[in-house]
Design a protein around this motif. Structure first.
Motif, PDB file in Angstrom:
ATOM      1  N   GLU A 267      47.164  46.183  42.506  1.00  0.00           N
ATOM      2  CA  GLU A 267      45.896  45.465  42.666  1.00  0.00           C
ATOM      3  C   GLU A 267      44.751  46.248  42.028  1.00  0.00           C
ATOM      4  OE1 GLU A 267      45.485  42.267  44.336  1.00  0.00           O
ATOM      5  OE2 GLU A 267      47.598  42.429  43.804  1.00  0.00           O
ATOM      6  N   THR A 268      44.815  47.581  42.116  1.00  0.00           N
ATOM      7  CA  THR A 268      43.781  48.420  41.513  1.00  0.00           C
ATOM      8  C   THR A 268      43.831  48.332  39.993  1.00  0.00           C
ATOM      9  OG1 THR A 268      43.834  49.956  43.387  1.00  0.00           O
ATOM     10  CG2 THR A 268      42.921  50.784  41.329  1.00  0.00           C
ATOM     11  N   ARG A 269      45.052  48.410  39.455  1.00  0.00           N
ATOM     12  CA  ARG A 269      45.200  48.314  37.988  1.00  0.00           C
ATOM     13  C   ARG A 269      44.756  46.954  37.463  1.00  0.00           C
ATOM     14  NH1 ARG A 269      50.110  51.242  38.891  1.00  0.00           N
ATOM     15  NH2 ARG A 269      51.362  49.333  38.735  1.00  0.00           N
ATOM     16  N   ASN A 270      44.935  45.910  38.283  1.00  0.00           N
ATOM     17  CA  ASN A 270      44.547  44.556  37.865  1.00  0.00           C
ATOM     18  C   ASN A 270      43.068  44.267  38.099  1.00  0.00           C
ATOM     19  OD1 ASN A 270      47.183  44.051  37.109  1.00  0.00           O
ATOM     20  ND2 ASN A 270      47.717  43.023  39.023  1.00  0.00           N
ATOM     21  N   GLY A 271      42.345  45.247  38.649  1.00  0.00           N
ATOM     22  CA  GLY A 271      40.916  45.069  38.862  1.00  0.00           C
ATOM     23  C   GLY A 271      40.549  44.298  40.115  1.00  0.00           C
ATOM     24  N   ASN A 272      41.520  44.075  41.011  1.00  0.00           N
ATOM     25  CA  ASN A 272      41.246  43.313  42.232  1.00  0.00           C
ATOM     26  C   ASN A 272      40.827  44.207  43.396  1.00  0.00           C
ATOM     27  OD1 ASN A 272      41.998  40.880  40.980  1.00  0.00           O
ATOM     28  ND2 ASN A 272      44.165  41.275  41.431  1.00  0.00           N
ATOM     29  N   PHE A 273      41.037  45.529  43.240  1.00  0.00           N
ATOM     30  CA  PHE A 273      40.695  46.451  44.325  1.00  0.00           C
ATOM     31  C   PHE A 273      40.093  47.709  43.724  1.00  0.00           C
ATOM     32  CE2 PHE A 273      41.341  49.178  48.032  1.00  0.00           C
ATOM     33  CZ  PHE A 273      41.041  48.290  49.069  1.00  0.00           C
ATOM     34  N   ARG A 274      39.015  48.189  44.326  1.00  0.00           N
ATOM     35  CA  ARG A 274      38.322  49.364  43.801  1.00  0.00           C
ATOM     36  C   ARG A 274      39.193  50.610  43.928  1.00  0.00           C
ATOM     37  NH1 ARG A 274      32.343  49.136  43.641  1.00  0.00           N
ATOM     38  NH2 ARG A 274      32.525  51.403  43.616  1.00  0.00           N
ATOM     39  N   GLU A 275      39.285  51.349  42.825  1.00  0.00           N
ATOM     40  CA  GLU A 275      40.115  52.548  42.820  1.00  0.00           C
ATOM     41  C   GLU A 275      39.549  53.623  43.747  1.00  0.00           C
ATOM     42  OE1 GLU A 275      42.483  54.947  39.376  1.00  0.00           O
ATOM     43  OE2 GLU A 275      40.299  54.854  39.141  1.00  0.00           O
ATOM     44  N   ASP A 276      38.212  53.791  43.746  1.00  0.00           N
ATOM     45  CA  ASP A 276      37.611  54.825  44.600  1.00  0.00           C
ATOM     46  C   ASP A 276      37.806  54.504  46.077  1.00  0.00           C
ATOM     47  OD1 ASP A 276      35.967  52.633  44.379  1.00  0.00           O
ATOM     48  OD2 ASP A 276      34.170  53.747  43.749  1.00  0.00           O
TER      49      ASP A 276
END
Length: 460
Positions: A267-276
């Motif tokens: 989800e993070t790689r797909n931009g749906n969840f903030r990495e930080d």
């Protein structure tokens, strides 16, 4: 256990409160339903409501549901008239306590609520290893990410961590991020001032404040909108929150636990969840195995649910037969422990005599499951043949038509539970919600299980 009594303390209900207090519960009292709602809005919090049947139990439960306050209600009243108890249960009460109170009965009710929320039933070595790690990290204040398929018991694990932590005597507050629309979730988490938006008729303390000193569970956090993720990250970093419509920041001290049935790295790689935010939450990860990967737990859980639902229906618990157990162990359990619980509830109602046999086991999508390797192999071959035949029927149809039918039939199969349907389909609940809105605008009637919204009220 935090017990909130709704009713006058000038009679037997006061004795019930004293007994609960002597059994270790923290007891508070309000005079009526409006007082109870004001206390809960103000963040007083409770794990159980004990309400006099002279009050409108149905209105209380409806108001709790409207304001998304999830906690069990036990009705109480003078005498043991069956019709009074039945009316209370039909209104949505979890149980009925006859007054004058019996000390052992009150202790049993308190224990049942506590056990249901934080007890783990297991025998399988795989689950034993997960619990070993949970016991090791529970005393710390580290944020924990609990992952696993829908129905594996992620919220139960979160409650287990809380009950074994140094915050165990403080509140445990849970928020289902998938069940609350985006425009309401911010208010649910951070609270709001009166008049902050249309419908804000009174100040409401948010879950962060309510959990102050204790543990806050963000259930299915992967469904949170990215805009709100930014505000959540600030709250975690600064240890302070701002109420919607408020002017002063409020300091909070909480331990944060989050759950997800999706892979947050993807989800993070797909931009749906903030990495930080992901790195802030993912100090320790607990992955709960699916039920099919812990087969030794199936008989133990089945027996637990048999006893639970036999007691709920005032019957002697039947013995699980070897044939019925073989069927349960052979099943794939896509819905995990939640599906097994529903199956055993149904089986208890269908069983005859002192033994629960194979005829009482009605599995999702089939009347029974093969109990031998040979039978399972034959079933697999027949399933494969059926799938080939079904695929041939797709020729000539548009992708949009097939997608629509797949979504609606999956939702119907899940009895309207959107969280389960989205998990099976491999899409986010937000995407599923948008698709259903599109179908509704196109004039497609969503009826029966499809129209239900059960998954957005939960949680297993």
């Amino acid at each position: 256990m935090r017990l909130l009594i709704v009713g006058s303390l000038d009679g037997p209900i006061a004795t019930a409160g004293k007994i609960a207090l002597s059994r270790g519960a923290k007891v508070a009292q309000v005079g009526d339903i409006d007082g109870a709602m004001e206390a809960l809005r103000a963040g007083q919090g409770a794990d159980l409501l004990l309400c006099d049947v002279r009050h409108d139990i149905a209105r209380l439960i409806a108001q709790l549901k409207t304001e998304r306050i999830s906690l069990p209600v036990v009705a109480c009243g003078i005498g043991t008239e069956t019709d009074v108890a039945v009316r209370a249960i039909k209104a949505g009460a979890k149980d009925y306590l006859p007054l004058p109170p019996d000390a052992e009965l009150i202790a049993a009710i308190l224990a049942a609520v506590a056990e249901e929320s934080s007890a783990f039933i297991y025998r399988d070595p795989v689950m034993r290893e997960v619990l070993r790690l949970a016991d090791q990290i529970a005393p710390s204040d580290a944020s924990v990410m609990i992952t696993g398929e829908s129905g594996t018991g992620k919220e139960v694990m979160a409650r287990y961590l809380h009950s074994h932590s140094k915050r165990a005597t403080r509140p445990f507050i849970s928020v289902n991020c998938a069940a609350i629309p985006e425009h309401l979730l911010e208010s649910e988490l951070f609270g709001h001032e009166r008049g902050a938006f249309t419908g804000a008729i009174a100040r409401r303390v948010g879950k962060f404040e309510e959990a102050n000193g204790g543990t806050l569970l963000l259930d299915e956090i992967s469904e949170m909108h990215p805009r709100l993720q930014a505000k959540l990250l600030r709250a975690i970093q600064e240890r302070e929150i701002d109420r919607v419509g408020g002017t002063q920041p409020i300091k909070v001290d909480i331990r944060l636990i989050a759950t997800s049935n999706r892979d947050l790295e993807i989800e993070t790689r797909n931009g749906n969840f903030r990495e930080d935010l992901y790195f802030r939450l993912n100090v320790v990860t607990l992955e709960l195995p699916s039920l099919r990967n812990r087969p030794a737990d199936i008989p133990a859980l089945a027996e637990h649910f048999i006893k639970k639902y036999a007691a709920a229906n005032a019957i002697q618990p039947p013995t699980l037969s070897a044939g019925a157990e073989a069927i349960l162990v052979a099943h794939s359990w896509r819905g995990n422990v939640r599906e097994l619980e529903n199956t055993m509830h149904r089986a208890v109602l269908l069983s005859k005599g002192s033994e629960l046999g194979p005829e009482a086991i009605m599995l999702t999508g089939q009347r029974g499951a093969p109990s031998t390797p040979e039978a399972r192999a034959v079933a697999a071959i027949e399933t494969a043949k059926a799938q080939v035949t079904d695929t041939a029927g797709l020729v000539g149809r548009t992708v949009a038509d097939v997608e629509r039918d797949l979504i609606l039939e999956t939702l119907n199969h899940c009895l309207g539970n959107r969280t389960h349907a989205a998990n099976i389909l491999g899409i986010s609940i937000r995407t599923l919600r948008n698709k259903l809105k599109q179908y509704s605008e196109e004039g497609i009637l969503l009826t029966g299980g499809r129209a239900a919204n059960e998954g957005e009220r939960q949680a297993v």
